[in-house]
Design a protein around this motif. Structure first.
Motif, PDB file in Angstrom:
ATOM      1  N   ARG A 279       0.823  -1.092  -0.010  1.00  0.00           N
ATOM      2  CA  ARG A 279      -0.016  -0.103  -0.051  1.00  0.00           C
ATOM      3  C   ARG A 279       0.799   1.346   0.059  1.00  0.00           C
ATOM      4  NH1 ARG A 279      -4.630  -0.162   4.124  1.00  0.00           N
ATOM      5  NH2 ARG A 279      -2.907  -0.685   5.619  1.00  0.00           N
ATOM      6  N   LYS A 280       0.288   2.249  -0.595  1.00  0.00           N
ATOM      7  CA  LYS A 280       0.840   3.425  -0.636  1.00  0.00           C
ATOM      8  C   LYS A 280       1.105   4.065   0.812  1.00  0.00           C
ATOM      9  CE  LYS A 280       0.323   5.603  -4.955  1.00  0.00           C
ATOM     10  NZ  LYS A 280      -0.769   6.292  -5.952  1.00  0.00           N
TER      11      LYS A 280
ATOM     12  N   LYS B  40      -8.536  -7.929 -14.340  1.00  0.00           N
ATOM     13  CA  LYS B  40      -9.393  -8.242 -13.300  1.00  0.00           C
ATOM     14  C   LYS B  40      -8.777  -8.342 -11.898  1.00  0.00           C
ATOM     15  CE  LYS B  40      -8.566 -13.132 -14.568  1.00  0.00           C
ATOM     16  NZ  LYS B  40      -7.386 -13.010 -15.578  1.00  0.00           N
ATOM     17  N   THR B  41      -7.514  -8.581 -11.747  1.00  0.00           N
ATOM     18  CA  THR B  41      -6.986  -8.647 -10.504  1.00  0.00           C
ATOM     19  C   THR B  41      -6.736  -7.167  -9.918  1.00  0.00           C
ATOM     20  OG1 THR B  41      -5.613 -10.416 -10.837  1.00  0.00           O
ATOM     21  CG2 THR B  41      -4.920  -9.317  -8.929  1.00  0.00           C
ATOM     22  N   THR B  42      -6.620  -6.013 -10.595  1.00  0.00           N
ATOM     23  CA  THR B  42      -6.517  -4.800 -10.284  1.00  0.00           C
ATOM     24  C   THR B  42      -8.017  -4.423  -9.826  1.00  0.00           C
ATOM     25  OG1 THR B  42      -4.738  -4.369 -12.157  1.00  0.00           O
ATOM     26  CG2 THR B  42      -5.868  -2.519 -11.099  1.00  0.00           C
ATOM     27  N   LEU B  43      -8.905  -4.802 -10.608  1.00  0.00           N
ATOM     28  CA  LEU B  43     -10.308  -4.555 -10.262  1.00  0.00           C
ATOM     29  C   LEU B  43     -10.707  -5.105  -8.869  1.00  0.00           C
ATOM     30  CD1 LEU B  43     -12.921  -3.219 -11.101  1.00  0.00           C
ATOM     31  CD2 LEU B  43     -13.548  -5.363 -12.107  1.00  0.00           C
ATOM     32  N   LEU B  44     -10.379  -6.209  -8.489  1.00  0.00           N
ATOM     33  CA  LEU B  44     -10.236  -6.826  -7.476  1.00  0.00           C
ATOM     34  C   LEU B  44      -9.650  -5.890  -6.216  1.00  0.00           C
ATOM     35  CD1 LEU B  44     -11.508  -9.528  -6.495  1.00  0.00           C
ATOM     36  CD2 LEU B  44      -9.480 -10.291  -5.951  1.00  0.00           C
ATOM     37  N   LEU B  48     -11.288  -4.137  -2.941  1.00  0.00           N
ATOM     38  CA  LEU B  48     -10.688  -4.482  -1.585  1.00  0.00           C
ATOM     39  C   LEU B  48     -10.156  -3.315  -0.847  1.00  0.00           C
ATOM     40  CD1 LEU B  48      -9.974  -6.709   0.501  1.00  0.00           C
ATOM     41  CD2 LEU B  48      -7.819  -7.115  -0.610  1.00  0.00           C
ATOM     42  N   GLY B  49      -9.586  -2.584  -1.807  1.00  0.00           N
ATOM     43  CA  GLY B  49      -9.034  -1.318  -1.004  1.00  0.00           C
ATOM     44  C   GLY B  49      -7.525  -1.218  -1.028  1.00  0.00           C
ATOM     45  N   ILE B  50      -6.610  -2.064  -1.638  1.00  0.00           N
ATOM     46  CA  ILE B  50      -5.410  -1.889  -1.510  1.00  0.00           C
ATOM     47  C   ILE B  50      -4.656  -1.115  -2.837  1.00  0.00           C
ATOM     48  CG2 ILE B  50      -4.771  -3.942  -0.026  1.00  0.00           C
ATOM     49  CD1 ILE B  50      -4.320  -5.566  -2.559  1.00  0.00           C
ATOM     50  N   VAL B  68     -11.836   5.267   1.513  1.00  0.00           N
ATOM     51  CA  VAL B  68     -11.785   4.368   2.953  1.00  0.00           C
ATOM     52  C   VAL B  68     -10.878   3.552   2.808  1.00  0.00           C
ATOM     53  CG1 VAL B  68     -13.223   3.180   4.526  1.00  0.00           C
ATOM     54  CG2 VAL B  68     -14.108   5.038   3.341  1.00  0.00           C
ATOM     55  N   PRO B  69      -9.737   3.453   3.758  1.00  0.00           N
ATOM     56  CA  PRO B  69      -8.912   2.438   3.609  1.00  0.00           C
ATOM     57  C   PRO B  69      -9.296   0.822   3.851  1.00  0.00           C
ATOM     58  CG  PRO B  69      -8.777   3.590   5.867  1.00  0.00           C
ATOM     59  CD  PRO B  69      -9.807   4.473   5.031  1.00  0.00           C
ATOM     60  N   MET B  70      -8.564  -0.039   3.381  1.00  0.00           N
ATOM     61  CA  MET B  70      -9.072  -1.345   3.363  1.00  0.00           C
ATOM     62  C   MET B  70      -9.736  -1.905   4.617  1.00  0.00           C
ATOM     63  SD  MET B  70      -6.595  -4.590   2.638  1.00  0.00           S
ATOM     64  CE  MET B  70      -5.826  -4.590   4.216  1.00  0.00           C
ATOM     65  N   GLU B  71      -8.831  -1.612   5.711  1.00  0.00           N
ATOM     66  CA  GLU B  71      -9.371  -2.372   7.019  1.00  0.00           C
ATOM     67  C   GLU B  71     -10.693  -1.858   7.429  1.00  0.00           C
ATOM     68  OE1 GLU B  71      -6.527  -0.994   6.316  1.00  0.00           O
ATOM     69  OE2 GLU B  71      -5.565   0.100   8.191  1.00  0.00           O
TER      70      GLU B  71
END
Lengths: 542, 261
Positions: A279-280, B40-44, B48-50, B68-71
């Protein structure tokens, strides 16, 4: 199958004989010397242990080795983390990795002089900063030297493991709601524990057994290594007591290797390695970037002096630029021939060492010989790993003095091969065992003999590893001093032992010129070998 | 409902996703299907938010999650290679997230998941003692314990063989149904996508080629790409199987008018 076994058995016995004469016999001799003089007795042990200052030296050795090893491991971890877990630019990462491994290309005895000329009363850094930072002779000097000496090893170990840690666990841990600290633990630190402990022990072992650094900056802070040297080559040599000290030096070495073996079992294995997108995080990158830069500057600043002193008229009094010292060295036929000796010895060590490591690895990784054979080879690798160079050198002194091998290049070459055998062997074994197991059978079905198969199929595919092994042996043979100091003769001087001689007569300009020669030679060798190895790898992939 | 509006993403100036618009209903199983490198992986990763989108919006039940961050999004993922923690046993892996959020699943719910995924007998095993299918189920359980609002699966079947593949497929369907869980699956296998999901999102070179129910994709392929790369494979498979079972009628290729032979 019968034929294949016969040839491998020949290889096996050749390797066995070599190590019986040049590893087992000397070590047994050492043991005998430590308890035998006109009859069996423990008097030498008693007298060494009872000797004034023995326990201080032992305690000093433990203290300084432990302190340096912890520091080196932490610093190496910080750099490796910066390389693997940040989005710092690529060139930056290769730059800090390069600096972290730079000290490997120089003999340890040079570090000592570099520290004197950087931090000493008239040192480069002392002059730049206007005051002396610490007293270089004793604990502080040794500490700085040992840390620099062991950062490369610790870095390479940690770097290697980090590459194989599944980076996706970082994301999983975050997605599971872990805090930064927990994530750091489960995804980075926990999988690295075995390696970190391994790096510490390896560093400890190196510090404990190194001779070059205490030889130059030890001062009155006596450690076991200097004690051994003085006992053997000092004013009143006493070989029996020397043997006792060598035996005592062996104990922690064997201990640390045993611990490494046990740790091996705790290592976590990931069967897949996946690169996850990091992550950035600008703060993270900045923080690790700064720390790595600081460590790199620390390393480089100490070595900077090597590049300065030989190029000035007379450090520290006349600081004008001058090529004079280089010119002197290049006109000094003795020094030039010593340089030739070094290259010759390193090249022979590399060539023969690679052959032997290859033969041994073929037996363990690609043969159907019974387990007994393989175990014998494995134990040799383990023992060579546990024997400090100084101990080996002392043992050789006992066995080969008075024989026609005394003070010959052949003995020095064999000594290096035995001393450094463990790592090349493991490198070779790893690479051979990764290759397709069906090659020999396939080639044999096509009518190749075993030798032909090895030459036509296995060797070409192992070429890049062979080159790496060659390069490892070459560079180590160029910088090693601990064993050679005992067995090099007047006519078989190499650069490192010459540096020790020049130290006696205070010709430090030459010391630095020779160090630069070693550094340049090693860097060129490394560059050429990596290029060759990569080239082979690429062409074989196409 | 998950909504993606005009999502754009490029790497070093090379567009990977161009203007993606997409709606996923609650409880739906969606497959993202496409050749390697289609994005497709980029979309995933974006969902997910990474990975951050260069442009566009991600909404969940109307709430803007774009930054909003991933977690904090409450989504969760099972990776293709599972990313299990090798130092913990099966049970500790499954309950890993409970350390942080002890109340997210009750003891009964965890036990129910363990039984649903058939992991009861493996609980005290080490990770390296498990087969691929078992690891997949452990990873699924570990993620499900966290009660994700959306479940993301990255190539969940690609590392598994034959029968196990079918059984994992059923488990995924069961879980989505039981928990009314929105599930997004990335795959490169048309058969997997069309038999596993309610709707299939076909991506080619960073754009949506077709987004429809499996029947619709089979019977009304929207463009040449869908015909050639997606349906073609299925037809070859079908013909092979027909040939194998001795039914030689060779129902050659009416669909979309593409000739196979």
């Amino acid at each position: 199958m019968k034929v294949k076994n016969k040839e491998l058995k020949i290889v096996f016995f050749a390797v066995m004989i070599l190590f019986a004469i040049f590893l087992m016999a000397p070590i047994i001799m050492l043991l005998v010397k430590s308890v035998w003089k006109d009859g069996f007795s423990f008097e030498f042990y008693a007298s060494v242990i009872g000797q004034n200052g023995f326990f201080t030296a032992l305690k000093n050795s433990f203290q300084i080795a432990a302190a340096s090893a912890v520091t080196a491991t932490v610093l190496a971890f910080i750099i490796a983390y910066g390389v693997h877990y940040t989005s710092l630019p690529k060139w930056f990462k290769s730059c800090i990795s390069f600096i972290a491994t730079l000290p490997m290309f120089l003999p340890t005895i040079t570090y000592g002089f570099a520290i004197i000329y950087s931090f000493g009363k008239q040192g480069l850094l002392t002059r730049l900063l206007g005051r002396q930072l610490f007293d270089i002779y004793g604990f502080a000097g040794l500490f700085v030297g040992y840390v620099i000496y062991t950062v490369p090893v610790a870095f390479l170990l940690i770097h290697n493991t980090m590459e194989f840690i599944d980076k996706k666990t970082l994301i999983v841990s975050k997605a599971m709601g872990d805090h930064t600290v927990s994530t750091f633990w489960i995804a980075v630190l926990r999988p690295l524990l075995g390696t970190l402990a391994g790096a510490f022990i390896q560093a400890f072992f190196l510090c404990f057994t190194d001779f070059g650094i205490p030889a130059s900056v030890g001062g009155n802070y006596e450690v076991i290594a200097t004690m051994l040297y003085n006992q053997m080559l000092g004013g009143i040599p006493d070989f029996n007591r020397g043997a006792v000290i060598a035996m005592i030096m062996l104990i922690p070495s064997v201990g640390s290797i045993c611990i490494l073996q046990i740790l091996e079992r705790f290592n976590i294995r990931y069967n897949r390695i996946s690169q996850a997108e990091l992550r950035k995080n600008a703060a993270r990158d900045f923080g690790w970037g700064c720390s790595s830069v600081l460590i790199s500057i620390f390393i480089v600043s100490i070595f900077a002096v090597i590049f300065v002193v030989p190029f000035v008229e007379e450090w520290p009094y006349k600081t004008g630029f001058s090529f004079e010292h280089f010119a002197e060295v290049f006109q000094d036929s003795e020094l030039l021939s010593v340089y030739g000796h070094s290259i010759f010895m390193a090249a022979c060590t590399a060539f023969l060492g690679t052959l032997i490591a290859y033969g041994a690895a073929l037996i363990t990784a690609r043969s159907s010989l019974s387990n007994g054979y393989k175990k014998a080879i494995e134990s040799i690798a383990l023992i060579t790993n546990a024997i400090p160079g100084m101990v080996l050198g002392v043992a050789y002194l006992f066995v080969f003095s008075g024989t026609s091998l005394q003070n010959t290049f052949l003995l020095m070459i064999i000594c290096n091969i035995v001393h450094y055998f463990s790592t090349p062997y493991l490198m070779m074994k790893n690479s051979l065992s990764k290759m397709n197991a069906g090659w020999e059978t396939t080639a044999m079905l096509m009518g190749d003999s075993w030798v032909k198969t090895i030459l036509r199929v296995v060797t070409p595919n192992a070429l890049s590893s062979l080159i790496e092994v060659f390069s490892y042996y070459f560079i180590n043979a160029m910088v090693t001093i601990s064993a050679l100091i005992f067995i090099a003769g007047a006519r078989t001087m190499v650069l490192t032992t010459m540096i020790k001689q020049l130290q006696y007569v205070n010709r430090f300009n030459e010391v630095f010129v020779l160090s630069l020669l070693i550094l340049a030679t090693n860097l060129i060798a490394k560059a050429v070998f990596s290029k060759l190895a990569n080239h082979k790898l690429l062409t074989s992939k196409q | 409902m998950l909504e993606l509006n005009n999502i754009k993403k490029s790497y070093d100036g090379v567009p990977v996703l161009k203007d993606i618009c997409l709606k996923v209903n609650d409880g739906e199983i969606i497959s993202i299907l496409g050749p390697s490198g289609c994005g497709k992986t980029t979309l995933l990763n974006l969902i997910l938010g990474i990975v951050d989108a260069d442009d566009g919006q991600i909404l969940y039940h109307g709430e803007d999650l774009t930054h909003v961050p991933m977690e904090k999004r409450g989504f969760n993922i099972v990776f293709q290679d599972y990313a299990l923690f090798p130092n913990l046993n099966v049970y500790k892996n499954i309950t890993y997230g409970l350390k942080n959020k002890p109340n997210v699943s009750s003891k009964e719910e965890v036990e129910e998941l363990i039984d649903l995924l058939g992991l009861r007998e493996h609980l005290s095993k080490r990770i390296d003692q498990l087969s691929g299918g078992q690891k997949q189920r452990v990873a699924l359980a570990r993620t499900m314990v966290m009660k994700p609002r959306i479940l993301l699966l990255d190539e969940p079947l690609s590392a598994l063989d034959g029968v196990i593949k079918e059984s994992i497929k059923e488990r995924i369907k069961t879980i989505a149904r039981e928990y009314n869980l929105t599930t997004i699956i990335v795959t490169h296998d048309p058969e997997e996508a069309l038999t596993l999901s309610d709707r299939v999102l076909i991506i080619n070179q960073g754009t949506i080629s077709q987004y429809a129910k499996p029947e619709e994709i089979v019977h009304k392929p929207k463009n040449d790409f869908v015909k050639r790369f997606i349906l073609n494979q299925l037809e070859i498979k079908r013909n092979n199987i027909y040939a194998l079972f001795g039914d030689n009628t060779r129902l050659a290729v009416e669909t979309g008018g593409v000739s196979l032979l």
